[in-house]
Motif scaffolding. Structure first.
Motif, PDB file in Angstrom:
ATOM      1  N   ARG A   1       0.525   4.170  -2.730  1.00 51.91           N
ATOM      2  CA  ARG A   1      -0.236   5.407  -2.032  1.00 51.91           C
ATOM      3  C   ARG A   1       0.813   6.689  -2.542  1.00 51.91           C
TER       4      ARG A   1
ATOM      5  N   ALA B   1      -8.072  -0.775   0.014  1.00 50.31           N
ATOM      6  CA  ALA B   1      -8.324   0.447   0.469  1.00 50.31           C
ATOM      7  C   ALA B   1      -7.743   0.259   2.014  1.00 50.31           C
ATOM      8  N   ARG B   2      -7.341   1.296   2.696  1.00 51.00           N
ATOM      9  CA  ARG B   2      -7.160   1.352   4.041  1.00 51.00           C
ATOM     10  C   ARG B   2      -8.169   2.023   4.737  1.00 51.00           C
TER      11      ARG B   2
ATOM     12  N   TRP C   1       0.631  -1.180   0.081  1.00 49.87           N
ATOM     13  CA  TRP C   1       0.005  -0.098   0.076  1.00 49.87           C
ATOM     14  C   TRP C   1       0.689   1.368   0.161  1.00 49.87           C
TER      15      TRP C   1
ATOM     16  N   LEU D   1     -15.671   1.876   4.520  1.00 46.78           N
ATOM     17  CA  LEU D   1     -14.564   0.835   4.403  1.00 46.78           C
ATOM     18  C   LEU D   1     -14.463   0.044   5.951  1.00 46.78           C
TER      19      LEU D   1
ATOM     20  N   LEU E   1     -11.663  -3.848  -5.085  1.00 44.98           N
ATOM     21  CA  LEU E   1     -11.095  -2.711  -4.605  1.00 44.98           C
ATOM     22  C   LEU E   1     -10.096  -3.094  -3.412  1.00 44.98           C
TER      23      LEU E   1
ATOM     24  N   ILE F   1      -7.586   6.434   1.550  1.00 46.67           N
ATOM     25  CA  ILE F   1      -8.637   6.329   0.323  1.00 46.67           C
ATOM     26  C   ILE F   1      -8.730   4.910   0.020  1.00 46.67           C
ATOM     27  N   ALA F   2      -9.214   4.525  -1.186  1.00 48.28           N
ATOM     28  CA  ALA F   2      -9.545   3.392  -1.875  1.00 48.28           C
ATOM     29  C   ALA F   2      -9.214   3.534  -3.179  1.00 48.28           C
TER      30      ALA F   2
ATOM     31  N   THR G   1      -6.121  -2.831   6.343  1.00 48.79           N
ATOM     32  CA  THR G   1      -6.350  -2.967   4.856  1.00 48.79           C
ATOM     33  C   THR G   1      -7.442  -3.691   4.536  1.00 48.79           C
TER      34      THR G   1
ATOM     35  N   ARG H   1     -11.469  10.177   0.200  1.00 51.53           N
ATOM     36  CA  ARG H   1     -12.359   9.805   1.622  1.00 51.53           C
ATOM     37  C   ARG H   1     -13.785  10.343   1.408  1.00 51.53           C
TER      38      ARG H   1
END
Length: 301
Positions: free
Chosen positions: A182, A260-261, A178, A290, A258, A265-266, A248, A282
């Motif tokens: 990111r 995401a954390r 990630w 999420l 998908l 964000i995703a 995660t 977000r």
């Protein structure tokens, strides 16, 4: 060396009572290197509702189905090796803790003799369902067993062209790394759109993007939100601890994946957008979605 899941490879082995039979049994450990019935273990992966190779399917039952296995609650360990002739075999065991311990040890650079008891063996399948980039020393190059004796061999899904397998594989890679993915995104490059009618946030992809990806992302959000009301098959949503109190999240659906954390964000991948990674900001609704998905998922042991 690395295995299919990036772990260090254990160069241990165990005996296979009948390497030519799909239902052959595994017995004992420490077979001589020149024993043609010995199986040299290269690596292993877990196949459980909380942790399985996403490339095999959108959820745990689908991944089991790709191998012809029943989707049991306890799951399996998949042990990849070569017999004395160099042939590829996948040994399926139900001793999940043993395989998990071996993987964790290899990931830490430690040796671990993965030697399942024959009572834990479910089936031995010819071939490998995943790509393994290593071979056992002193054996011929990996090859499938004779199909007339062993039956049709497993083979990795085709990830050379964009499609569901490559899409899921890409999302798994993003979730596993990630920070790297990111770090390539600037929040100024995309924005979260306000909630749409019905409460679904049509989160934007790249700034100013209003093409097919925009509609696709809205569909992803709507279907993901539907999981909260009607839980999907096991493994369709998975979660793992990510540090700092966050998790995660990995989710899949028809034509989409998908990653995401829960504190960030995703990122979405779509079958109709080859190679594209679409960020979802977000916004007012993504955090709750999420968190809900993470709560729905089973954390890996």
């Amino acid at each position: 060396m690395a295995g299919t899941d990036g772990s260090a490879v254990g160069a241990k082995g165990f005996d296979e009572a009948d390497a030519g039979a799909v239902a052959g049994a595994v017995a004992g450990a420490g077979a001589p290197a020149d024993d043609e019935d010995a199986l040299a273990v290269l690596t292993a992966v877990l196949l459980t509702p909380a942790r399985f190779p996403g490339v095999l399917g959108d959820d745990y039952p689908a991944a089991c189905g790709a191998l012809g296995l029943e989707a049991t609650l306890g799951g399996y360990g998949l042990v990849f090796g070569q017999d004395g002739d160099g042939a590829r075999w996948t040994v399926v065991v139900d001793d999940v803790p043993l395989v998990a311990t071996a993987i964790a040890s290899w990931d830490c650079g430690m040796e671990y003799d993965l030697s399942p008891d024959e009572r834990s063996m479910v089936v031995a399948l010819p071939g490998w369902p995943l790509s393994v980039a290593v071979k056992a020393p002193g054996l011929p190059a990996p090859h499938d067993p004779d199909p007339e004796e062993a039956g049709p061999a497993l083979a990795p899904p085709d990830t050379t062209v964009w499609g569901p397998a490559q899409r899921r594989l890409g999302a798994d890679e993003i979730a596993a790394h990630w920070g790297h993915w990111r770090g390539q995104l600037d929040d100024a490059d995309f924005a979260a759109a306000p909630p749409a009618a019905g409460g679904v946030a049509p989160a934007a992809g790249s700034a100013g993007g209003d093409g097919p990806s925009h509609q696709g992302v809205r569909r992803v959000l709507a279907e993901a939100r539907g999981y909260l009301d009607a839980p999907p098959p096991p493994g369709r949503v998975r979660a793992a601890f990510a540090g700092g109190g966050a998790r995660t999240v990995r989710a899949d659906g028809p034509g989409w994946s998908l990653a995401a954390r829960t504190d960030d964000i995703a990122l979405v991948l779509l079958d109709e957008e080859p190679g594209e990674v679409i960020p979802i900001g977000r916004g007012p609704e993504l955090p709750a979605l999420l968190s809900g998905l993470a709560d729905l998922a089973a954390d890996p042991a």
